[in-house]
Design a protein around this motif. Structure first.
Motif, PDB file in Angstrom:
ATOM      1  N   GLU A  45       0.824  -1.201   0.000  1.00 29.26           N
ATOM      2  CA  GLU A  45       0.000   0.000   0.000  1.00 29.26           C
ATOM      3  C   GLU A  45       0.867   1.264   0.000  1.00 29.26           C
ATOM      4  O   GLU A  45       2.012   1.248   0.450  1.00 29.26           O
ATOM      5  CB  GLU A  45      -0.902   0.000   1.244  1.00 29.26           C
ATOM      6  CG  GLU A  45      -1.914  -1.129   1.293  1.00 29.26           C
ATOM      7  CD  GLU A  45      -2.952  -1.004   0.202  1.00 29.26           C
ATOM      8  OE1 GLU A  45      -3.216   0.132  -0.259  1.00 29.26           O
ATOM      9  OE2 GLU A  45      -3.481  -2.067  -0.221  1.00 29.26           O
ATOM     10  N   ASP A  46       0.292   2.327  -0.505  1.00 27.88           N
ATOM     11  CA  ASP A  46       0.902   3.655  -0.462  1.00 27.88           C
ATOM     12  C   ASP A  46       2.275   3.696  -1.146  1.00 27.88           C
ATOM     13  O   ASP A  46       3.195   4.384  -0.698  1.00 27.88           O
ATOM     14  CB  ASP A  46       1.029   4.120   0.996  1.00 27.88           C
ATOM     15  CG  ASP A  46       1.196   5.632   1.089  1.00 27.88           C
ATOM     16  OD1 ASP A  46       0.712   6.330   0.168  1.00 27.88           O
ATOM     17  OD2 ASP A  46       1.845   6.077   2.044  1.00 27.88           O
ATOM     18  N   ASN A  47       2.391   2.880  -2.204  1.00 29.00           N
ATOM     19  CA  ASN A  47       3.627   2.867  -3.026  1.00 29.00           C
ATOM     20  C   ASN A  47       4.881   2.501  -2.233  1.00 29.00           C
ATOM     21  O   ASN A  47       5.976   2.962  -2.528  1.00 29.00           O
ATOM     22  CB  ASN A  47       3.839   4.229  -3.717  1.00 29.00           C
ATOM     23  CG  ASN A  47       2.783   4.507  -4.758  1.00 29.00           C
ATOM     24  OD1 ASN A  47       2.329   3.574  -5.451  1.00 29.00           O
ATOM     25  ND2 ASN A  47       2.358   5.746  -4.874  1.00 29.00           N
ATOM     26  N   TRP A  48       4.707   1.749  -1.169  1.00 26.49           N
ATOM     27  CA  TRP A  48       5.889   1.226  -0.482  1.00 26.49           C
ATOM     28  C   TRP A  48       6.561   0.167  -1.356  1.00 26.49           C
ATOM     29  O   TRP A  48       5.906  -0.527  -2.133  1.00 26.49           O
ATOM     30  CB  TRP A  48       5.494   0.601   0.862  1.00 26.49           C
ATOM     31  CG  TRP A  48       5.317   1.639   1.942  1.00 26.49           C
ATOM     32  CD1 TRP A  48       5.089   2.968   1.790  1.00 26.49           C
ATOM     33  CD2 TRP A  48       5.334   1.387   3.340  1.00 26.49           C
ATOM     34  NE1 TRP A  48       4.953   3.598   2.969  1.00 26.49           N
ATOM     35  CE2 TRP A  48       5.116   2.638   3.977  1.00 26.49           C
ATOM     36  CE3 TRP A  48       5.522   0.281   4.144  1.00 26.49           C
ATOM     37  CZ2 TRP A  48       5.063   2.776   5.359  1.00 26.49           C
ATOM     38  CZ3 TRP A  48       5.467   0.421   5.529  1.00 26.49           C
ATOM     39  CH2 TRP A  48       5.250   1.649   6.119  1.00 26.49           C
ATOM     40  N   LYS A  49       7.872   0.062  -1.203  1.00 24.32           N
ATOM     41  CA  LYS A  49       8.638  -0.904  -2.002  1.00 24.32           C
ATOM     42  C   LYS A  49       9.580  -1.650  -1.077  1.00 24.32           C
ATOM     43  O   LYS A  49      10.204  -1.062  -0.193  1.00 24.32           O
ATOM     44  CB  LYS A  49       9.460  -0.206  -3.086  1.00 24.32           C
ATOM     45  CG  LYS A  49       8.631   0.675  -4.024  1.00 24.32           C
ATOM     46  CD  LYS A  49       9.504   1.422  -4.990  1.00 24.32           C
ATOM     47  CE  LYS A  49       8.679   2.382  -5.826  1.00 24.32           C
ATOM     48  NZ  LYS A  49       8.132   3.512  -5.022  1.00 24.32           N
ATOM     49  N   ILE A  50       9.681  -2.919  -1.293  1.00 23.52           N
ATOM     50  CA  ILE A  50      10.633  -3.736  -0.546  1.00 23.52           C
ATOM     51  C   ILE A  50      11.645  -4.309  -1.537  1.00 23.52           C
ATOM     52  O   ILE A  50      11.277  -4.738  -2.648  1.00 23.52           O
ATOM     53  CB  ILE A  50       9.933  -4.860   0.239  1.00 23.52           C
ATOM     54  CG1 ILE A  50      10.964  -5.610   1.112  1.00 23.52           C
ATOM     55  CG2 ILE A  50       9.191  -5.812  -0.674  1.00 23.52           C
ATOM     56  CD1 ILE A  50      10.300  -6.533   2.121  1.00 23.52           C
ATOM     57  N   VAL A  51      12.891  -4.220  -1.142  1.00 25.15           N
ATOM     58  CA  VAL A  51      13.985  -4.587  -2.059  1.00 25.15           C
ATOM     59  C   VAL A  51      14.866  -5.655  -1.389  1.00 25.15           C
ATOM     60  O   VAL A  51      15.196  -5.542  -0.198  1.00 25.15           O
ATOM     61  CB  VAL A  51      14.844  -3.351  -2.416  1.00 25.15           C
ATOM     62  CG1 VAL A  51      15.969  -3.768  -3.369  1.00 25.15           C
ATOM     63  CG2 VAL A  51      13.974  -2.277  -3.063  1.00 25.15           C
TER      64      VAL A  51
END
Length: 581
Positions: free
Chosen positions: A259-265
């Motif tokens: 949600e809310d343009n979170w990104k996990i790398v």
């Protein structure tokens, strides 16, 4: 380099090359598969973390909605702003603060809950910090949210003081929807979340790789100590697709499914991945080396067994080349090498026979040459002297001396021809020599013997070895007829049948005992000498015939004591001599 060494070297090179090439192909093929599998595994693990984070976000969103639709909270807010006394206002604020505290108990990762009214006043779950929260709304994190112009969303990480202690939190901010309650004075609901909870979700002590969490503004939320500049350049795109970025050192997987343009790398060091792949490389290399060793252990005895007969033959050939003709090889391999060994033994044996026969032939030739030299004792001087005797005998009218001397001269002339290299004469010439010899012996032994000639007319031009017949006649006369006091007969028969010339000289003299016959067949000569001429002997005749014609000739002696002796020779009936040079 020895043959077995060459074979072992060639086999080792072929097997090693084949297995190494197969290993390289397998490594190249499976390393790509393993790397791809690692990427898929890392992507799946990253997806799990993304789902956990998204689940947390959804919980917070749902939690916020529960507060916003809580009618009691909305009524208390309305009552707060319509209170007729300060006491009533304080009571409402206290009730709202306690109600918010009760919501905090639902999730342990929540730090505080703040209600912001249209006039900027704040009611929080920590009532004594209301003025502090009013001031925090002037900070950067809240202003950035306002600039985003969204209905709800998460802020960047910021600090909150709690009892003189600072804590990092992320705030979830929701604008109040007037449709829910047009008369409500509520403008924002802010839920502060302890970021340590995010660490507990993302941190994995069992893994070497690290997850990185970024907010909507691409600011790093986790881990805090890492420099996000290395990664932020790869997450600037607002794509919802999982992205894999690979460089020489790292493989980076970006998952934006939150949600809310979170990104996990997820960042994985290639070296760590290749360590796993290298295990396959070492495994293949180990199996290849083990296979080479096992194959060579199995093949080496086989190769040595195969090359052993060849080495044996090579050593035997070297011995033969040094003149050791008694060399013998014993190969019992049951294959073509055994046949080669038997052939080698046969050839060496035949070579030994041939050399022995050549040596014997050479001895015969030397002995014949000596006989020839002895028989050539100045024959021309004797020839001239005898011509003088003939001249004197004719002058005095003695025809017998003339006849004997002429016959003797003919024999001497034949000897001279022999000395000039005439090894062969025609049957007719040989018969004439014998007749001249018999004329002389007839004067010496008058009325003692008779000679019967049986000659086929078609054999007179056939070539035979010179002086092959006269010694046999001489032997019949002096060893058969003369020792007996009776009148004797000598039969000389020469015939031809299917290219075989048969010469027979027989007499009816004293014959030989069986003992003497054995000695004659063995080549032993008699001590008796009856002829004034040199006796060439039966063994000489037999040796010459065998030397000229080998196994194409036959020489037999038959004799019975008191009956007589018969000598038979069979040689090829050819006009050109057929003998071994």
């Amino acid at each position: 380099m020895k043959l077995k060494t060459k074979i072992l070297l060639v086999v080792a090179i072929i097997i090693s090359s084949s297995l190494l090439l197969s290993g390289i192909f397998i490594y190249s093929y499976f390393s790509e598969i393993l790397i791809q599998q690692v990427k898929e595994d890392e992507s799946a693990k990253l997806e799990e973390r993304a789902e956990s984070i998204q689940s947390l976000q959804n919980d917070i969103k749902q939690f916020s909605q529960y507060i916003l639709v809580d009618h009691e909270i909305q009524d208390k807010i309305t009552s707060l702003y319509s209170a007729e006394s300060i006491y009533e206002k304080i009571l409402n604020e206290e009730w709202l603060s306690n109600e918010l505290k009760s919501y905090l108990l639902l999730n342990d990762y929540l730090d505080s809950i703040i209600l912001v009214s249209e006039d900027g006043n704040v009611i929080s779950s920590k009532s004594i910090q209301n003025d502090y929260y009013i001031n925090t709304l002037k900070e950067k994190w809240f202003n950035l949210f306002l600039k985003r112009e969204v209905y709800s969303g998460f802020s960047e990480e910021h600090l909150l003081k709690n009892n003189q202690q600072e804590k990092k939190v992320i705030s979830y901010i929701v604008k109040f929807n007037p449709l829910l309650n047009p008369d409500s004075k509520l403008k924002y609901l802010i839920v502060n979340i302890d970021t340590n909870h995010l660490s507990s979700i993302l941190k994995d002590e069992t893994r070497d790789d690290i997850f990185y969490l970024f907010d909507s503004q691409n600011s790093l939320l986790y881990p805090r100590e890492h420099d996000e500049k290395e990664i932020s350049s790869f997450i600037s795109e607002n794509s919802k697709a999982i992205k894999i970025v690979e460089n020489t050192d790292e493989i980076m997987i970006i998952n934006p499914h939150m949600e809310d343009n979170w990104k996990i790398v997820s960042v994985n060091q290639k070296e760590a991945i290749l360590e796993k792949v290298n295990f396959v490389y070492y495994f293949i290399a180990g199996v290849t080396i083990l296979n080479i060793i096992l194959i060579m252990i199995v093949l080496t005895p086989m190769i040595l067994n195969i090359s052993k007969p060849i080495s044996t033959l090579a050593r035997a050939m070297k011995e033969v080349s040094k003149g050791k003709l008694e060399t013998f090889v014993d190969i019992k391999s049951g294959d073509e090498f055994e046949v080669l060994g038997e052939g080698f033994n046969y050839m060496v044996k035949e070579l030994q026979k041939y050399i022995e026969r050549s040596i014997e032939d050479e001895k015969i030739k030397q002995r014949l040459h000596m006989d020839l030299l002895i028989s050539q004792i100045n024959p021309h001087f004797i020839y001239n002297t005898l011509n003088t005797v003939i001249y004197i005998a004719q002058k005095h009218g003695n025809e017998d001396i003339v006849k004997i001397t002429e016959s003797f001269i003919s024999l001497l002339q034949d000897t001279v021809k022999y000395g000039e290299g005439g090894y062969f004469v025609t049957v007719e010439e040989e018969v004439n020599n014998v007749k001249n010899y018999l004329i002389i012996q007839n004067y010496r032994y008058p009325n003692r013997f008779e000679v019967i000639w049986q000659l086929d007319s078609d054999i007179l031009n056939v070539n035979v070895p010179r002086t092959i017949l006269q010694p046999l006649v001489e032997n019949a006369l002096f060893h058969g007829i003369i020792p007996d006091n009776k009148y004797g007969t000598i039969l000389i028969k020469i015939s031809s049948d299917t290219n075989i010339l048969q010469l027979i000289v027989s007499d009816d003299g004293v014959g030989m005992s069986s003992k003497r016959l054995k000695e004659v067949k063995l080549g032993k000569t008699s001590n008796q000498t009856f002829s004034s001429m040199r006796s060439i002997g039966l063994s000489n005749i037999k040796d010459r015939v065998l030397s000229f014609y080998e196994n194409k000739s036959e020489f037999t002696v038959e004799s019975y004591e008191g009956v007589g002796t018969k000598i038979t020779m069979k040689i090829p009936s050819l006009e050109s001599p057929d003998f071994i040079q």
